[in-house]
Scaffold this active site. Sequence first.
Site, mmCIF file in Angstrom:
data_model
loop_
_atom_site.group_PDB
_atom_site.id
_atom_site.type_symbol
_atom_site.label_atom_id
_atom_site.label_comp_id
_atom_site.label_asym_id
_atom_site.label_seq_id
_atom_site.Cartn_x
_atom_site.Cartn_y
_atom_site.Cartn_z
ATOM 1 N N CYS A 267 -2.998 8.579 3.569
ATOM 2 C CA CYS A 267 -2.764 8.053 2.220
ATOM 3 C C CYS A 267 -3.985 8.276 1.342
ATOM 4 O O CYS A 267 -3.882 8.321 0.128
ATOM 5 C CB CYS A 267 -2.441 6.572 2.303
ATOM 6 S SG CYS A 267 -3.693 5.651 3.187
ATOM 7 N N GLU B 270 0.883 -1.170 0.000
ATOM 8 C CA GLU B 270 0.000 0.000 0.000
ATOM 9 C C GLU B 270 0.913 1.210 0.000
ATOM 10 O O GLU B 270 1.572 1.486 1.007
ATOM 11 C CB GLU B 270 -0.881 0.017 1.267
ATOM 12 C CG GLU B 270 -1.747 -1.204 1.451
ATOM 13 C CD GLU B 270 -2.934 -1.224 0.513
ATOM 14 O OE1 GLU B 270 -3.119 -0.268 -0.262
ATOM 15 O OE2 GLU B 270 -3.683 -2.218 0.551
HETATM 16 P P1 NAP Z 1 8.384 4.845 4.628
HETATM 17 O O1 NAP Z 1 9.504 5.757 4.906
HETATM 18 O O2 NAP Z 1 8.395 4.090 3.361
HETATM 19 O O3 NAP Z 1 8.341 3.858 5.885
HETATM 20 C C1 NAP Z 1 7.318 2.908 6.010
HETATM 21 C C2 NAP Z 1 7.804 1.742 6.850
HETATM 22 O O4 NAP Z 1 8.842 1.050 6.156
HETATM 23 C C3 NAP Z 1 8.389 2.140 8.195
HETATM 24 O O5 NAP Z 1 7.988 1.206 9.162
HETATM 25 C C4 NAP Z 1 9.879 2.053 7.946
HETATM 26 O O6 NAP Z 1 10.621 1.815 9.125
HETATM 27 C C5 NAP Z 1 9.947 0.855 7.037
HETATM 28 N N1 NAP Z 1 11.159 0.759 6.237
HETATM 29 C C6 NAP Z 1 12.029 1.738 5.898
HETATM 30 N N2 NAP Z 1 13.009 1.232 5.135
HETATM 31 C C7 NAP Z 1 12.766 -0.083 4.993
HETATM 32 C C8 NAP Z 1 13.417 -1.135 4.294
HETATM 33 N N3 NAP Z 1 14.528 -0.939 3.592
HETATM 34 N N4 NAP Z 1 12.886 -2.369 4.362
HETATM 35 C C9 NAP Z 1 11.756 -2.594 5.051
HETATM 36 N N5 NAP Z 1 11.096 -1.635 5.725
HETATM 37 C C10 NAP Z 1 11.591 -0.388 5.690
HETATM 38 O O7 NAP Z 1 6.986 5.581 4.663
HETATM 39 P P2 NAP Z 1 6.432 6.602 5.765
HETATM 40 O O8 NAP Z 1 7.179 7.867 5.578
HETATM 41 O O9 NAP Z 1 6.368 5.984 7.100
HETATM 42 O O10 NAP Z 1 4.928 6.754 5.287
HETATM 43 C C11 NAP Z 1 4.485 7.745 4.406
HETATM 44 C C12 NAP Z 1 4.052 7.133 3.107
HETATM 45 O O11 NAP Z 1 3.153 6.056 3.355
HETATM 46 C C13 NAP Z 1 3.273 8.098 2.240
HETATM 47 O O12 NAP Z 1 3.777 8.043 0.942
HETATM 48 C C14 NAP Z 1 1.848 7.568 2.262
HETATM 49 O O13 NAP Z 1 1.111 7.820 1.097
HETATM 50 C C15 NAP Z 1 2.053 6.127 2.466
HETATM 51 N N6 NAP Z 1 0.889 5.534 3.096
HETATM 52 C C16 NAP Z 1 0.108 4.692 2.364
HETATM 53 C C17 NAP Z 1 -1.002 4.114 2.927
HETATM 54 C C18 NAP Z 1 -1.866 3.163 2.151
HETATM 55 O O14 NAP Z 1 -2.693 2.478 2.760
HETATM 56 N N7 NAP Z 1 -1.737 3.064 0.851
HETATM 57 C C19 NAP Z 1 -1.332 4.375 4.264
HETATM 58 C C20 NAP Z 1 -0.527 5.236 4.986
HETATM 59 C C21 NAP Z 1 0.590 5.810 4.386
HETATM 60 P P3 NAP Z 1 11.383 2.994 9.892
HETATM 61 O O15 NAP Z 1 10.347 3.955 10.336
HETATM 62 O O16 NAP Z 1 12.042 2.278 11.002
HETATM 63 O O17 NAP Z 1 12.336 3.601 8.904
#
Ligand code: NAP
Length: 521
Positions: free
Chosen positions: A293, A256
């Site tokens: 999101c 997602e």
């Molecule tokens: P993110 O930076 O991609 O992080 C998401 C998760 O991935 C965090 O738990 C992060 O852990 C983990 N992560 C980071 N690097 C990783 C890796 N190499 N391997 C595995 N996991 C890893 O996203 P965010 O900034 O938290 O969230 C914002 C984004 O999420 C926005 O673009 C939003 O649109 C999207 N979003 C989508 C939905 C949906 O349902 N489609 C819902 C909510 C948000 P750490 O925090 O420990 O780095």
Amino acid sequence: MLVLESLLGGRWVSGDGPGISLLNPTTEAVLATCDTHGLDLAAALEFARSQGGGALRALTFAERGALLEAASKTLHAEREALIELAVQNGGNTRGDAKFDIDGAIGTLMYYAELGKSLGDRRFALDGPVENIGKGGRVQGWHIRAPKQGVAVHINAFNFPAWGLAEKAACAWLAGMPVLTKPATSTALVAWHIVKALDQKASLPAGALSLLCGPVGDLLDHLGPQDVVAFTGSAETGAKIRGHQRVRSVGVAVNVEADSLNSSVLGAGADDASYDAFIRHLHTEMTQKAGQKCTATRRIFVPRDRQAEVISDLSERLRGVVVGDPSRDDVHVGPLATREQQRSAMEGIARLLEVTRPAFGTPGRGAPRGVEGERGFFVAPLLLTAEDARAAKVVHDLEVFAPLATVLPYDGTAKDAAALVSLGQGSLVASIYADDRDFLEQAVVELAPWHGRLVLTDGKIADRSMAPGMVLPGLNHGGPGRAGGGSELGGVRGLDVYTQRCVIQGNGPLIAKFLGASAGEG
Ligand code: NAP
């Protein structure tokens, strides 16, 4: 200082690194630290597979539903404490916090009820029985069997409660144990939830594990029966999909990701539809400081109504107060982290290359109740442009902040759909119209690009919910840049945690050991 431990292998443990600080995004005070360095994640996964998986698969749907009900009630008892933590660590207003936490409680309860209705089976039937050849004795029964691995849940920072619960509800009901990994920056709420569930919800050992902090080498230890359900940025989603171990053993991955959701004011919208359109836009821009999101980013309006929409929406936004989210007179809190604030400001600068402000001034504004330049604030901003196609970056760049862009179209469903689809696949689009032909054409053109379409006409305008609200019975996910994933949607939400298998052979015999009646399939 509070140290957020992880729950791995049935024990609360912490890594041996220097620790990562979790901040209050309003005051920038350090609230807690966490660390995952040096933790044995291979052993943690194995414990969850063998202990938690075995115990959950032995239960019927009704029994798993009872666990979900207990989990929902446990969170309900912690509601006030969780709201307080969400205000502190997430920059949520009380209203924002309730949206996340009540969503978690309600989704667990929805799946608890679904479990009851699925009854005494341990796996679900999948569609009608297929008769093979003559005589009707040889049949194929499709079933969905729970996978024998771990459901690894990697969540975004914006919904630490709901993100944990909506994924766990589906995995547990399917019969899979969960290892949940919240985003580090806002992990306080998820940590409190897991503590409460561990102490009070009587889950089987290994049914729930928590990794509080960076993911480390977790993905290197996944096996072919494990599942990764990820919510977050498209960039991290691509890294997970491309991870060498994930690809080589064929780990199922549900993504997602980000999404440029649209709201379309259609032909013949009556006053009630128009009011809902403006009301919903106000909600989508301001709720959770725009960090949803499903928030509306692109607003498409017939060219001859562009000025009217900007004026009416601006009127609403004028009353919005940004500031310390613990105050009752504040509507919009800070963004969750300094990095989010920096990224939002950079994004706004890029959007401004092709748009102009229609309401608000780019920047942090003058947050109420906040000292000096503290806190990661971004003030609400409405942008607009005259040529929707030329404003390419608006269709490409998700800015995770309280902002949206009003863009004109020629008033036909065809043109609106062509512009909406420039977003390359989104979670949700909403259409406000009272012209049936417009609505019908919009559905036909837009459905392939979305996981959900929300139609509002005058007859339901007073009851229609803002499109950013995700409901457990309805599909959540979207194609293309939205990640291609699918969550929730009632019983469909179990798909990612189960294997479709057809059992081919002596029909009555198969029906017997599936606990099905011969006519049921
Ligand atoms: P993110 O930076 O991609 O992080 C998401 C998760 O991935 C965090 O738990 C992060 O852990 C983990 N992560 C980071 N690097 C990783 C890796 N190499 N391997 C595995 N996991 C890893 O996203 P965010 O900034 O938290 O969230 C914002 C984004 O999420 C926005 O673009 C939003 O649109 C999207 N979003 C989508 C939905 C949906 O349902 N489609 C819902 C909510 C948000 P750490 O925090 O420990 O780095």
